[in-house]
Design a protein around this motif. Structure first.
Motif, PDB file in Angstrom:
ATOM      1  N   ARG A  70      -9.704   9.453   0.316  1.00 32.28           N
ATOM      2  CA  ARG A  70     -10.924   9.377  -0.494  1.00 32.28           C
ATOM      3  C   ARG A  70     -10.613   9.056  -1.957  1.00 32.28           C
ATOM      4  NH1 ARG A  70     -13.017  13.858  -1.133  1.00 32.28           N
ATOM      5  NH2 ARG A  70     -11.848  15.268   0.240  1.00 32.28           N
ATOM      6  N   THR A  71      -9.485   9.569  -2.461  1.00 30.89           N
ATOM      7  CA  THR A  71      -9.090   9.269  -3.837  1.00 30.89           C
ATOM      8  C   THR A  71      -8.754   7.794  -3.997  1.00 30.89           C
ATOM      9  OG1 THR A  71      -8.230  11.508  -4.171  1.00 30.89           O
ATOM     10  CG2 THR A  71      -7.431   9.798  -5.654  1.00 30.89           C
ATOM     11  N   GLN A  73       0.832  -1.209   0.000  1.00 26.82           N
ATOM     12  CA  GLN A  73       0.000   0.000   0.000  1.00 26.82           C
ATOM     13  C   GLN A  73       0.863   1.254   0.000  1.00 26.82           C
ATOM     14  OE1 GLN A  73      -2.417  -1.175  -0.871  1.00 26.82           O
ATOM     15  NE2 GLN A  73      -3.703  -2.337   0.516  1.00 26.82           N
ATOM     16  N   LEU A  74       1.983   1.190   0.698  1.00 32.51           N
ATOM     17  CA  LEU A  74       2.876   2.340   0.753  1.00 32.51           C
ATOM     18  C   LEU A  74       3.465   2.638  -0.624  1.00 32.51           C
ATOM     19  CD1 LEU A  74       4.232   4.365   2.748  1.00 32.51           C
ATOM     20  CD2 LEU A  74       6.121   2.731   2.915  1.00 32.51           C
ATOM     21  N   ASP A  75       3.981   1.618  -1.289  1.00 29.87           N
ATOM     22  CA  ASP A  75       4.635   1.820  -2.582  1.00 29.87           C
ATOM     23  C   ASP A  75       3.640   2.169  -3.692  1.00 29.87           C
ATOM     24  OD1 ASP A  75       7.041   1.275  -1.400  1.00 29.87           O
ATOM     25  OD2 ASP A  75       7.141  -0.803  -2.062  1.00 29.87           O
ATOM     26  N   PRO A  85       3.132   7.665  -3.826  1.00 30.11           N
ATOM     27  CA  PRO A  85       2.872   8.507  -5.000  1.00 30.11           C
ATOM     28  C   PRO A  85       2.097   9.781  -4.664  1.00 30.11           C
ATOM     29  CG  PRO A  85       2.509   6.215  -5.560  1.00 30.11           C
ATOM     30  CD  PRO A  85       2.715   6.258  -4.073  1.00 30.11           C
ATOM     31  N   ALA A  86       1.289   9.734  -3.611  1.00 37.06           N
ATOM     32  CA  ALA A  86       0.478  10.905  -3.248  1.00 37.06           C
ATOM     33  C   ALA A  86       1.158  11.801  -2.226  1.00 37.06           C
ATOM     34  CB  ALA A  86      -0.876  10.441  -2.708  1.00 37.06           C
ATOM     35  N   ILE A 141      -0.698   5.551   6.640  1.00 32.82           N
ATOM     36  CA  ILE A 141      -0.491   6.981   6.827  1.00 32.82           C
ATOM     37  C   ILE A 141      -0.523   7.336   8.315  1.00 32.82           C
ATOM     38  CG2 ILE A 141      -1.390   9.291   6.323  1.00 32.82           C
ATOM     39  CD1 ILE A 141      -2.582   8.130   3.749  1.00 32.82           C
ATOM     40  N   SER A 142      -1.463   6.750   9.029  1.00 30.75           N
ATOM     41  CA  SER A 142      -1.575   7.018  10.458  1.00 30.75           C
ATOM     42  C   SER A 142      -0.318   6.574  11.201  1.00 30.75           C
ATOM     43  CB  SER A 142      -2.805   6.313  11.031  1.00 30.75           C
ATOM     44  OG  SER A 142      -2.928   6.557  12.420  1.00 30.75           O
TER      45      SER A 142
END
Length: 212
Positions: A99-100, A72-74, A79-80, A117-118
């Motif tokens: 949301r994206t 999920q990170l890669d 990228p975001a 992210i958290s």
């Protein structure tokens, strides 16, 4: 020495908010940590993944969890957010990213990306690089299961074990014992092959003897 700090935005209110955020970022201190507000998200992510790897080695996380976080990170998070500085990350930005991912990929992927992210931002807070974890104020995600899980009945369970026992490749890979161990203990496959991997064969043999 005094330096001027400028920000631009579509409105005066937004410009003032951006200015305050930038000033906080410039005055942030490390508090003994290794991260600063000017460091990029990708730097904190590398440090956080190292911590997760240590927990896998200690048996506190499964290898499957590490693989999921890395994927999920890669694929979605970096990228975001990878090039964004920690002091520039805000709740609206985090909310927009999550949301994206939910819209373009899936709710399940968005939920696991939110956890990544958290974790990264939580580490940044503990290192003094951020004042708060903006994921806490982002919109919650509700993921509905595609299908309601159903347990095997006795006949289905017996048929499964018979099929495994009759398959030479499955027997050579110890799949009958592994399946019995997982069924008897309720652990996930990552836990069975990771932290419990050294013990599962003997436990499975005992469980099979009791079942008979």
């Amino acid at each position: 020495m005094t330096r001027l700090v400028e920000t631009r935005a579509r409105s005066k209110t937004e410009a003032e908010a951006n200015l305050l955020q930038r000033l906080r970022a410039r005055t942030a201190v490390r508090h003994g940590g290794t991260l600063r507000s000017v460091d990029r998200f990708s730097t904190a992510a590398d440090l956080w993944m190292g911590r997760v790897s240590d927990m896998v080695a200690d048996g506190r996380r499964s290898p499957g969890t590490l693989d999921t976080y890395r994927r999920q990170l890669d694929n979605h998070v970096l990228p975001a957010l990878g090039e964004v500085r920690l002091g520039e990350i805000s709740t609206p930005l985090v909310d927009s990213v999550i949301r994206t991912i939910k819209t373009k990929v899936s709710p399940a992927t968005a939920k696991s990306s939110r956890s990544v992210i958290s974790g990264v931002l939580g580490l940044a807070v503990r290192h003094g690089a951020m004042a708060s974890n903006h994921v806490r104020d982002a919109e919650r995600l509700e993921v509905k299961p595609r299908r309601r899980p159903r347990a095997l009945d006795r006949s289905e369970r017996d048929a499964c074990f018979e099929a495994l026992a009759a398959n030479p490749k499955a027997v050579r890979a110890d799949l009958p014992d592994l399946t019995l161990f997982m069924l008897s203990t309720g652990v996930r496959i990552g836990e069975a092959l990771g932290g419990c991997g050294r013990r599962w064969t003997s436990i499975a043999v005992r469980s099979r003897s009791v079942d008979r």
